[in-house]
Write an enzyme that holds these catalytic residues in place. Structure first.
Site, PDB file in Angstrom:
ATOM      1  N   ASP A   1      89.438  77.865  40.813  1.00 55.10           N
ATOM      2  CA  ASP A   1      89.654  77.657  39.384  1.00 55.10           C
ATOM      3  C   ASP A   1      90.346  76.337  39.117  1.00 55.10           C
ATOM      4  O   ASP A   1      90.719  76.033  37.998  1.00 55.10           O
ATOM      5  CB  ASP A   1      90.331  78.841  38.709  1.00 55.10           C
ATOM      6  CG  ASP A   1      91.515  79.353  39.493  1.00 55.10           C
ATOM      7  OD1 ASP A   1      91.978  78.616  40.375  1.00 55.10           O
ATOM      8  OD2 ASP A   1      91.966  80.472  39.222  1.00 55.10           O
TER       9      ASP A   1
ATOM     10  N   CYS B   1      65.072  43.947  37.856  1.00 55.27           N
ATOM     11  CA  CYS B   1      64.833  44.799  39.015  1.00 55.27           C
ATOM     12  C   CYS B   1      66.119  44.977  39.786  1.00 55.27           C
ATOM     13  O   CYS B   1      67.153  44.417  39.447  1.00 55.27           O
ATOM     14  CB  CYS B   1      63.759  44.226  39.920  1.00 55.27           C
ATOM     15  SG  CYS B   1      64.343  42.814  40.848  1.00 55.27           S
TER      16      CYS B   1
ATOM     17  N   CYS C   1      68.214  42.059  40.788  1.00 53.04           N
ATOM     18  CA  CYS C   1      69.057  41.466  39.758  1.00 53.04           C
ATOM     19  C   CYS C   1      70.413  42.153  39.779  1.00 53.04           C
ATOM     20  O   CYS C   1      71.459  41.516  39.699  1.00 53.04           O
ATOM     21  CB  CYS C   1      68.441  41.648  38.374  1.00 53.04           C
ATOM     22  SG  CYS C   1      66.808  40.973  38.239  1.00 53.04           S
TER      23      CYS C   1
ATOM     24  N   ASP D   1      94.155  75.661  43.360  1.00 51.91           N
ATOM     25  CA  ASP D   1      93.246  75.436  44.483  1.00 51.91           C
ATOM     26  C   ASP D   1      92.960  73.951  44.703  1.00 51.91           C
ATOM     27  O   ASP D   1      92.143  73.597  45.560  1.00 51.91           O
ATOM     28  CB  ASP D   1      91.918  76.155  44.241  1.00 51.91           C
ATOM     29  CG  ASP D   1      92.122  77.651  44.060  1.00 51.91           C
ATOM     30  OD1 ASP D   1      92.889  78.234  44.841  1.00 51.91           O
ATOM     31  OD2 ASP D   1      91.528  78.217  43.137  1.00 51.91           O
TER      32      ASP D   1
ATOM     33  N   ASP E   1      87.410  81.192  45.975  1.00 49.40           N
ATOM     34  CA  ASP E   1      88.714  81.727  45.642  1.00 49.40           C
ATOM     35  C   ASP E   1      88.459  83.039  44.906  1.00 49.40           C
ATOM     36  O   ASP E   1      87.428  83.205  44.273  1.00 49.40           O
ATOM     37  CB  ASP E   1      89.423  80.720  44.724  1.00 49.40           C
ATOM     38  CG  ASP E   1      90.658  81.308  44.089  1.00 49.40           C
ATOM     39  OD1 ASP E   1      91.537  81.752  44.840  1.00 49.40           O
ATOM     40  OD2 ASP E   1      90.735  81.319  42.855  1.00 49.40           O
TER      41      ASP E   1
HETATM   42  P1  ADP Z   1      94.951  83.902  44.666  1.00 52.06           P
HETATM   43  O1  ADP Z   1      94.736  83.172  45.938  1.00 52.06           O
HETATM   44  O2  ADP Z   1      94.174  85.183  44.672  1.00 52.06           O
HETATM   45  O3  ADP Z   1      94.639  83.060  43.462  1.00 52.06           O
HETATM   46  P2  ADP Z   1      97.881  83.510  44.713  1.00 52.06           P
HETATM   47  O4  ADP Z   1      97.929  82.670  45.944  1.00 52.06           O
HETATM   48  O5  ADP Z   1      98.206  82.827  43.436  1.00 52.06           O
HETATM   49  O6  ADP Z   1      96.521  84.337  44.583  1.00 52.06           O
HETATM   50  O7  ADP Z   1      98.929  84.725  44.895  1.00 52.06           O
HETATM   51  C1  ADP Z   1      98.850  85.555  46.038  1.00 52.06           C
HETATM   52  C2  ADP Z   1      99.641  86.805  45.887  1.00 52.06           C
HETATM   53  O8  ADP Z   1     101.008  86.520  45.655  1.00 52.06           O
HETATM   54  C3  ADP Z   1      99.231  87.646  44.727  1.00 52.06           C
HETATM   55  O9  ADP Z   1      98.134  88.464  45.041  1.00 52.06           O
HETATM   56  C4  ADP Z   1     100.492  88.470  44.476  1.00 52.06           C
HETATM   57  O10 ADP Z   1     100.551  89.562  45.356  1.00 52.06           O
HETATM   58  C5  ADP Z   1     101.598  87.501  44.800  1.00 52.06           C
HETATM   59  N1  ADP Z   1     102.105  86.840  43.602  1.00 52.06           N
HETATM   60  C6  ADP Z   1     101.969  85.542  43.272  1.00 52.06           C
HETATM   61  N2  ADP Z   1     102.572  85.273  42.105  1.00 52.06           N
HETATM   62  C7  ADP Z   1     103.086  86.438  41.661  1.00 52.06           C
HETATM   63  C8  ADP Z   1     103.838  86.810  40.498  1.00 52.06           C
HETATM   64  N3  ADP Z   1     104.159  85.945  39.538  1.00 52.06           N
HETATM   65  N4  ADP Z   1     104.184  88.095  40.373  1.00 52.06           N
HETATM   66  C9  ADP Z   1     103.868  88.998  41.333  1.00 52.06           C
HETATM   67  N5  ADP Z   1     103.181  88.691  42.431  1.00 52.06           N
HETATM   68  C10 ADP Z   1     102.799  87.446  42.618  1.00 52.06           C
HETATM   69 MG    MG Z   2      93.258  81.535  42.001  1.00 53.16          MG
END
Ligand code: ADP
Ligand code: MG
Length: 752
Positions: A634, A20, A23, A638, A437
């Protein structure tokens, strides 16, 4: 329980001999007192101990000795065989209990009929002859000694370890009835009626037999609660077809090593995790992701062990085997959660820890009041004492939480929803806000470049620069730019320098030119004049696409529009959550206008856009001031926000189980699983509460009834006014069965 694996080590030990929840508490204390142990948690329902070792650590032997000293055992087995060994031990236990139960029935049954017939006077005068008393003694003794032996052993163990459990109550209750009856028989035979003339042999025997029945049903049902784990383990194929030096062999799965090339034919299970080398097929991953649509796979794609190959044959290279596979991780995770304790269970544990001593005191008081105060017969007072002892066994209390957690998490695993902690299960019901996100969570996260607008109308040149700058980027937007450049067969040059600016874009030196690709914020920070393409940007944003500025040597040259397709289930998920009264918020690093456009298309009214990755966590923190907050992401960039949230929900992809920061992992990518996960945790919590209610009801409410508190309420049936110990035993058996049965109902609970 989140444990930092770098400084401590965790061990899982299968414990034997627990009867139980008390224990489990005893074993837990013994383990915690052992040197080299930082903490221990013992779960009665899973029969496992999770031991955290501190620096230096105790050895397995130390732990076994500690457990044995308080009267229990540690099952010794290889981790691989652990489950089989445990199953075998459980099977033996079940057979043993079943045999004892039938022996109990064989003796207690006739005894019960005999004594009832005597009480109702249908047997004539021979029934009060001395030999009939002795016959009853002969029938009762095997039950008392053989069937009841476990209670004596269990009770003794508990007392020696300084605690008291339900075994103590059963042993005490039945022994009081039995010994008193023996005294009566001996006195009668000697010609004295001083001890009375009524015997309670059938009471003692039936208490033992009925409670044995309860135990038996409990052991069976407990086996069913771990069915999900068994199913998961059963998903693992036994053999794999390996190709070595051009020859195919069938080998046991445990002989597969990383790097092996394996052949999978249609209809077969994929043996381990790997990457497709050649061939095309569609694969059913539902057993891991809960999503029924088969997934198309070709060279370079990742395949997961235990999923089923539907159509084609293909070769793949093993990348993870044995304990590293996604399936093995899932199994480990589910077992860990099932072994962990929800906060609500600690309460039940504490209650049942003090319960038994209190009950014994109450039982003795009951006897004293009836005998000395009310002035009832000695034997009547004794029957009240026995009834109180028997009705108060706290076994249902110990089963209430863990069985529900096991069935709930098991059901989740089957749906591709993995709970990492039972705390998260409990918090889910206070939830007020769900933060999503955007990229990769609500959208597929595979954007496509839909628009290319240039100032000097050389699209190829613009994409060549942008593509080269993004060559090293791992961001989905970077990959989208790359894909578009490759689609147009452009020659890309490796940048001489590259810098990713999180949440804004990238900066790179391409063939002597400084290239910036990114969002408005990045450009504003660099004081770039964007006026020339302002209207182009507005038209991209109006179409809910993400604009990417391309700047070369400080001058804006063009703008790209990236479209990310919404996931099929996004709108449904948002609607269902809002229908449940939850606040839904979208959180993204993307441009405000784009985010607004996407949000409103799926029914989200509140958007936090242009949030840099490190600020996502702060946003969640602010929301937490007013609400219990779940964050769905994802799981990669995040992570801090997932960890900050009260409930972090990671959207994994079956293969990449990004679980560390999250409380819940959704193996598939469908946002609707968020709704299912919340519904499941609510259903589980509801079950736990119902269970606790019933357990307390049986244990607490029926104690006064057993003590005879209702005796003077004359309109009640006699059965209740003076609750017979046999009925008390029946109620006891029922209480555990009710609780476990109620938990099993979770397997079919409606989760919409
Ligand atoms: P989310 O929060 O939607 O996952 P991120 O924080 O990763 O997006 O990126 C935010 C913004 O920064 C994108 O929407 C884009 O405008 C710009 N950005 C980020 N990385 C890149 C990249 N490698 N090339 C061009 N733009 C980018
Ligand atoms: Mg994202």
């Amino acid at each position: 329980m989140k444990v930092d694996s770098s400084s401590t080590r965790q061990l899982t030990l299968p414990i034997t001999g627990m009867t139980c929840a008390n224990c489990a508490a005893t074993v837990e204390r013994a383990l915690c007192r052992t040197e080299g142990v930082a903490g221990a948690s013992v779960n009665y329902a899973t029969e496992r101990a999770i031991v955290e070792l501190s620096e230096g650590g105790a050895t397995l032997e130390d732990l076994s000795i500690a457990v044995e000293r308080v009267g229990y055992g540690v099952l010794q087995a290889d981790p691989d065989e652990l489950h089989d060994v445990e199953a075998a031990a459980r099977q033996r236990e079940l057979e043993n209990q079943t045999r004892k139960f039938w022996v109990g029935v064989g003796f207690a049954g006739p005894l019960f009929i005999l004594s009832m017939a005597r009480d109702f006077g249908v047997l004539g005068s021979w029934a009060s002859a001395h030999w009939v008393y002795w016959l009853m003694f002969v029938l009762a003794s095997p039950v008392q000694v053989y069937v009841g032996w476990d209670y004596y052993v269990g009770g003794w163990k508990a007392l020696r370890a300084g605690s008291a459990n339900m075994d103590v109550l059963v042993a005490l209750g039945s022994t009081v009835a039995y010994v008193y009856s023996v005294v009566v028989v001996v006195m009668l035979t000697a010609g004295s009626t001083l001890a009375g003339e009524h015997v309670y042999f059938e009471t003692a025997a039936l208490i033992i037999t009925l409670i044995k029945l309860g135990k038996l049903l409990e052991v069976r049902a407990k086996g069913e609660t771990s069915e999900a784990i068994r199913e998961l383990i059963g998903l693992q194929p036994d053999t794999a077809r390996v190709v070595r030096q051009g020859v195919e062999y069938d080998i046991p799965i445990s002989d597969v090593v990383v790097g092996d090339v394996l052949l999978v034919r249609p209809g077969e299970r994929i043996p381990v995790d790997g990457e497709v080398v050649d061939g095309l097929s569609s694969i059913d991953e539902s057993m891991l992701t809960g999503e029924s649509m088969p997934v198309e796979k070709g060279p370079g794609d990742v395949v997961v062990g235990a999923t089923i190959n539907k159509s084609g044959a293909f070769h793949f290279r093993a990348t993870r085997v044995g304990a590293d596979t996604a399936l093995a991780q899932v199994i480990r995770l589910v077992q860990e959660v099932q072994g962990s304790k929800a906060p609500i269970q600690r309460l039940a544990d504490r209650v049942s820890g003090v319960f038994v001593p209190i009950v014994i005191v109450v039982a003795v008081l009951t006897f004293v009041v009836w005998w000395a105060v009310v002035g009832a017969d000695f034997s009547v007072a004794l029957v009240r004492l026995v009834a109180v002892l028997v009705i108060a066994c706290p076994c249902a209390l110990g089963l209430a939480t863990p069985t529900a957690v096991m069935v709930g998490t098991g059901r989740g695993a089957r749906l591709g929803i993995l709970f990492r902690s039972s705390e998260a299960l409990q918090r889910a019901r206070q939830l007020g806000t769900v933060v999503f996100d955007k990229t990769g969570t609500l959208t597929r996260g595979e954007p496509e470049i839909r628009t290319v607008i240039t100032l000097d109308s050389d699209e190829a040149e613009l994409l060549r620069f942008a593509g080269s700058a993004e060559l090293m980027s791992e961001h989905p937007l970077g990959e989208a730019v790359l894909r578009e450049a490759r689609r147009r067969s452009l020659n890309l040059t490796k940048p001489d320098s590259f810098r990713a600016i999180p949440g804004q874009g990238v900066q790179a030196m391409v063939g002597g030119a400084e290239v910036l690709v990114g969002n408005q914020v990045l450009m504003e920070n660099r004081d770039i004049d964007l006026a020339a393409l302002e209207s182009a940007m507005e038209s991209i944003v109006a179409g809910a696409d993400t604009p990417l500025w391309v700047v070369i040597d400080g001058e804006v040259k063009g703008i790209l529009g990236a479209a990310d397709i919404l996931k099929e289930g996004s709108a449904d998920a948002v609607r269902d959550l809002r229908n449940r009264g939850l606040n839904v918020i979208m959180l993204t690093g993307d441009q405000n206008a784009t985010a607004e456009a996407i949000a409103s298309s799926i029914g989200i009214h509140e958007v936090r856009a242009e949030v840099l990755p490190h600020q996502k966590r702060d946003v969640v923190g602010e929301l937490q001031v007013d609400h219990v907050v779940a964050m769905v992401g994802d799981g990669i960039n995040d992570a801090p926000a997932l960890a900050q949230a009260d409930i972090g929900i990671a959207i994994g992809t079956g293969t990449d189980v990004a679980i560390e920061a999250a409380d819940v992992t959704l193996m598939g990518g469908d946002p609707r699983s968020v709704v299912t996960a919340l519904a499941l945790s609510r259903a589980t919590m509801r079950t736990i509460e119902q269970n606790l209610f019933w357990a307390f009801f049986y244990n607490v409410v029926l104690i006064p009834v057993a003590a005879g508190a209702l005796y003077s309420v004359t309109f009640l049936p006699m059965m209740l006014r003076s609750l017979h110990p046999i009925l008390a035993a029946l109620a006891m058996a029922l209480s555990s069965v009710t609780v476990v049965g109620n938990s099993l109902r979770l397997r079919r609970a409606d989760l919409r």
